[in-house]
Design a protein around this motif. Structure first.
Motif, PDB file in Angstrom:
ATOM      1  N   LYS A  93     -80.499 -46.352 -20.020  1.00 42.41           N
ATOM      2  CA  LYS A  93     -80.492 -46.611 -21.459  1.00 42.41           C
ATOM      3  C   LYS A  93     -79.090 -46.960 -21.967  1.00 42.41           C
ATOM      4  CE  LYS A  93     -82.241 -44.910 -25.782  1.00 42.41           C
ATOM      5  NZ  LYS A  93     -83.104 -43.979 -26.446  1.00 42.41           N
ATOM      6  N   TRP A  94     -79.055 -47.975 -22.836  1.00 40.60           N
ATOM      7  CA  TRP A  94     -77.797 -48.398 -23.440  1.00 40.60           C
ATOM      8  C   TRP A  94     -77.483 -47.549 -24.667  1.00 40.60           C
ATOM      9  CZ3 TRP A  94     -78.190 -54.479 -23.836  1.00 40.60           C
ATOM     10  CH2 TRP A  94     -78.330 -55.006 -22.564  1.00 40.60           C
ATOM     11  N   GLU A  95     -76.205 -47.376 -24.940  1.00 44.99           N
ATOM     12  CA  GLU A  95     -75.747 -46.711 -26.148  1.00 44.99           C
ATOM     13  C   GLU A  95     -75.479 -47.778 -27.207  1.00 44.99           C
ATOM     14  OE1 GLU A  95     -71.917 -44.124 -27.775  1.00 44.99           O
ATOM     15  OE2 GLU A  95     -71.990 -44.767 -25.672  1.00 44.99           O
ATOM     16  N   VAL A  96     -76.081 -47.624 -28.386  1.00 42.99           N
ATOM     17  CA  VAL A  96     -75.845 -48.566 -29.483  1.00 42.99           C
ATOM     18  C   VAL A  96     -74.591 -48.115 -30.218  1.00 42.99           C
ATOM     19  CG1 VAL A  96     -76.748 -49.558 -31.613  1.00 42.99           C
ATOM     20  CG2 VAL A  96     -78.306 -49.074 -29.695  1.00 42.99           C
ATOM     21  N   LEU A  97     -73.582 -48.985 -30.215  1.00 40.55           N
ATOM     22  CA  LEU A  97     -72.309 -48.684 -30.872  1.00 40.55           C
ATOM     23  C   LEU A  97     -72.321 -49.094 -32.334  1.00 40.55           C
ATOM     24  CD1 LEU A  97     -70.007 -49.932 -27.974  1.00 40.55           C
ATOM     25  CD2 LEU A  97     -70.729 -47.567 -28.456  1.00 40.55           C
ATOM     26  N   SER A  98     -73.007 -50.227 -32.626  1.00 42.59           N
ATOM     27  CA  SER A  98     -73.120 -50.685 -34.008  1.00 42.59           C
ATOM     28  C   SER A  98     -74.282 -51.661 -34.109  1.00 42.59           C
ATOM     29  CB  SER A  98     -71.827 -51.361 -34.484  1.00 42.59           C
ATOM     30  OG  SER A  98     -71.626 -52.582 -33.790  1.00 42.59           O
ATOM     31  N   SER A  99     -74.780 -51.802 -35.325  1.00 44.83           N
ATOM     32  CA  SER A  99     -75.856 -52.754 -35.614  1.00 44.83           C
ATOM     33  C   SER A  99     -75.509 -53.482 -36.902  1.00 44.83           C
ATOM     34  CB  SER A  99     -77.203 -52.044 -35.802  1.00 44.83           C
ATOM     35  OG  SER A  99     -77.642 -51.467 -34.607  1.00 44.83           O
ATOM     36  N   GLU A 100     -75.777 -54.784 -36.922  1.00 43.31           N
ATOM     37  CA  GLU A 100     -75.562 -55.587 -38.118  1.00 43.31           C
ATOM     38  C   GLU A 100     -76.819 -56.403 -38.384  1.00 43.31           C
ATOM     39  OE1 GLU A 100     -72.957 -59.453 -39.557  1.00 43.31           O
ATOM     40  OE2 GLU A 100     -72.258 -58.275 -37.861  1.00 43.31           O
ATOM     41  N   LEU A 126     -83.996 -59.514 -38.264  1.00 42.91           N
ATOM     42  CA  LEU A 126     -83.146 -59.796 -37.111  1.00 42.91           C
ATOM     43  C   LEU A 126     -81.845 -59.029 -37.250  1.00 42.91           C
ATOM     44  CD1 LEU A 126     -82.526 -61.399 -34.512  1.00 42.91           C
ATOM     45  CD2 LEU A 126     -81.619 -63.226 -35.989  1.00 42.91           C
ATOM     46  N   ARG A 127     -81.504 -58.300 -36.178  1.00 40.35           N
ATOM     47  CA  ARG A 127     -80.234 -57.586 -36.151  1.00 40.35           C
ATOM     48  C   ARG A 127     -79.524 -57.902 -34.841  1.00 40.35           C
ATOM     49  NH1 ARG A 127     -83.266 -52.693 -34.182  1.00 40.35           N
ATOM     50  NH2 ARG A 127     -82.157 -52.197 -32.271  1.00 40.35           N
ATOM     51  N   VAL A 128     -78.221 -57.685 -34.838  1.00 41.59           N
ATOM     52  CA  VAL A 128     -77.441 -57.827 -33.616  1.00 41.59           C
ATOM     53  C   VAL A 128     -76.763 -56.484 -33.343  1.00 41.59           C
ATOM     54  CG1 VAL A 128     -75.422 -58.794 -34.792  1.00 41.59           C
ATOM     55  CG2 VAL A 128     -75.763 -59.226 -32.348  1.00 41.59           C
ATOM     56  N   ASP A 129     -76.933 -55.990 -32.133  1.00 41.97           N
ATOM     57  CA  ASP A 129     -76.363 -54.705 -31.715  1.00 41.97           C
ATOM     58  C   ASP A 129     -75.189 -54.932 -30.777  1.00 41.97           C
ATOM     59  OD1 ASP A 129     -78.440 -53.425 -33.069  1.00 41.97           O
ATOM     60  OD2 ASP A 129     -79.575 -52.967 -31.243  1.00 41.97           O
ATOM     61  N   GLN A 130     -74.197 -54.074 -30.886  1.00 38.38           N
ATOM     62  CA  GLN A 130     -73.148 -53.975 -29.876  1.00 38.38           C
ATOM     63  C   GLN A 130     -73.455 -52.709 -29.094  1.00 38.38           C
ATOM     64  OE1 GLN A 130     -69.222 -54.120 -31.562  1.00 38.38           O
ATOM     65  NE2 GLN A 130     -69.422 -56.284 -32.092  1.00 38.38           N
ATOM     66  N   CYS A 131     -73.457 -52.824 -27.775  1.00 37.45           N
ATOM     67  CA  CYS A 131     -73.917 -51.719 -26.935  1.00 37.45           C
ATOM     68  C   CYS A 131     -72.959 -51.456 -25.777  1.00 37.45           C
ATOM     69  CB  CYS A 131     -75.291 -52.042 -26.358  1.00 37.45           C
ATOM     70  SG  CYS A 131     -76.556 -52.370 -27.595  1.00 37.45           S
ATOM     71  N   ARG A 132     -73.095 -50.276 -25.213  1.00 40.45           N
ATOM     72  CA  ARG A 132     -72.407 -49.920 -23.982  1.00 40.45           C
ATOM     73  C   ARG A 132     -73.473 -49.535 -22.962  1.00 40.45           C
ATOM     74  NH1 ARG A 132     -68.989 -46.173 -25.600  1.00 40.45           N
ATOM     75  NH2 ARG A 132     -67.350 -47.675 -25.945  1.00 40.45           N
ATOM     76  N   MET A 133     -73.383 -50.163 -21.808  1.00 44.43           N
ATOM     77  CA  MET A 133     -74.305 -49.864 -20.709  1.00 44.43           C
ATOM     78  C   MET A 133     -73.881 -48.553 -20.045  1.00 44.43           C
ATOM     79  SD  MET A 133     -74.643 -53.768 -19.257  1.00 44.43           S
ATOM     80  CE  MET A 133     -75.765 -53.328 -17.920  1.00 44.43           C
ATOM     81  N   PRO A 134     -74.762 -47.894 -19.294  1.00 48.18           N
ATOM     82  CA  PRO A 134     -74.418 -46.611 -18.678  1.00 48.18           C
ATOM     83  C   PRO A 134     -73.183 -46.661 -17.768  1.00 48.18           C
ATOM     84  CG  PRO A 134     -76.768 -46.965 -18.552  1.00 48.18           C
ATOM     85  CD  PRO A 134     -76.154 -48.235 -19.075  1.00 48.18           C
ATOM     86  N   ASP A 135     -72.933 -47.805 -17.163  1.00 48.03           N
ATOM     87  CA  ASP A 135     -71.763 -47.922 -16.282  1.00 48.03           C
ATOM     88  C   ASP A 135     -70.485 -48.283 -17.035  1.00 48.03           C
ATOM     89  OD1 ASP A 135     -72.078 -50.610 -16.873  1.00 48.03           O
ATOM     90  OD2 ASP A 135     -72.513 -51.226 -14.809  1.00 48.03           O
ATOM     91  N   GLY A 136     -70.569 -48.351 -18.396  1.00 49.42           N
ATOM     92  CA  GLY A 136     -69.398 -48.604 -19.215  1.00 49.42           C
ATOM     93  C   GLY A 136     -69.217 -50.040 -19.656  1.00 49.42           C
ATOM     94  N   ARG A 137     -69.978 -50.975 -19.113  1.00 51.02           N
ATOM     95  CA  ARG A 137     -69.839 -52.369 -19.534  1.00 51.02           C
ATOM     96  C   ARG A 137     -70.240 -52.515 -20.994  1.00 51.02           C
ATOM     97  NH1 ARG A 137     -73.414 -55.626 -15.560  1.00 51.02           N
ATOM     98  NH2 ARG A 137     -74.388 -53.597 -15.329  1.00 51.02           N
ATOM     99  N   PHE A 138     -69.549 -53.427 -21.675  1.00 48.33           N
ATOM    100  CA  PHE A 138     -69.749 -53.676 -23.098  1.00 48.33           C
ATOM    101  C   PHE A 138     -70.676 -54.882 -23.287  1.00 48.33           C
ATOM    102  CE2 PHE A 138     -68.165 -55.695 -27.093  1.00 48.33           C
ATOM    103  CZ  PHE A 138     -68.566 -54.699 -27.965  1.00 48.33           C
TER     104      PHE A 138
END
Length: 183
Positions: free
Chosen positions: A5-12, A22-34
């Motif tokens: 599961k990805w971590e949602v850092l922000s949503s716009e 329609l929204r755009v999310d910025q996420c972090r994957m479990p391995d740390g990739r952005f």
């Protein structure tokens, strides 16, 4: 099993509408990739049903679908309204679209249309014991023709690729399985 599961850092939010947001999310994957921009369509939840009348006919509806520019043969269904349970919404949609009321409503499955881009659920029902109790009560932009088919005719429509709506094909599969009619 690893956590995927990805971590949602922000949503716009880019667009908010009654049928789609329609929204755009910025996420972090479990391995740390952005993930800098993942687009998500927010839709209301949907319901649909394989609706079987008292004389064992399956009710289908034919209507124009503008996004695909097709006249589509489908099972009855639609959007859940605020405050409705899936069963309440399904009973309302059946009555509005077809004029039929059903004795029994059984939830067959809960599915996602496309979980890679959309967040909504579709509740798939088998409705049985249907009788016509009123005329259709369609929305302003709906034109729906109600048709009845035997189980064998519906199976042939599926085999001939005459039912284009994927969620409805899925519900038909579950219903035919439940009715022991897949063979």
């Amino acid at each position: 099993m690893p956590d995927l599961k990805w971590e949602v850092l922000s949503s716009e939010y880019i667009h908010r509408g009654p049928w789609a947001t329609l929204r755009v999310d910025q996420c972090r994957m479990p391995d740390g990739r952005f993930v800098p921009g993942y687009y998500v369509l927010e839709y209301p939840n949907w319901v649909n049903a394989v609706a079987v009348t008292v004389d064992q006919k399956i009710i289908m509806v034919r209507q124009y679908r503008h996004a695909a520019s097709i006249v589509s043969l489908e099972i009855p269904g639609g959007v859940l309204e605020a405050g409705e349970t899936p069963e309440m919404g399904m009973r309302r949609e059946l009555l509005e679209e077809t004029g039929y009321q059903f004795d029994n409503l059984e939830l067959l499955s809960t599915i996602y249309a496309n979980p890679s881009t959309a967040d909504n659920l579709t509740y798939c029902f088998l409705a049985t014991g249907g009788i016509k109790v009123q005329e259709q009560e369609l929305d302003a932009q709906e034109e729906i023709i109600v048709e009845e088919y035997t189980i064998d005719e519906v199976k042939q429509l599926l085999a001939d690729n005459k039912i284009a709506q994927a969620l409805h094909c899925t519900t038909l599969f579950y219903a035919l399985m439940k009715l022991n009619a897949l063979a």
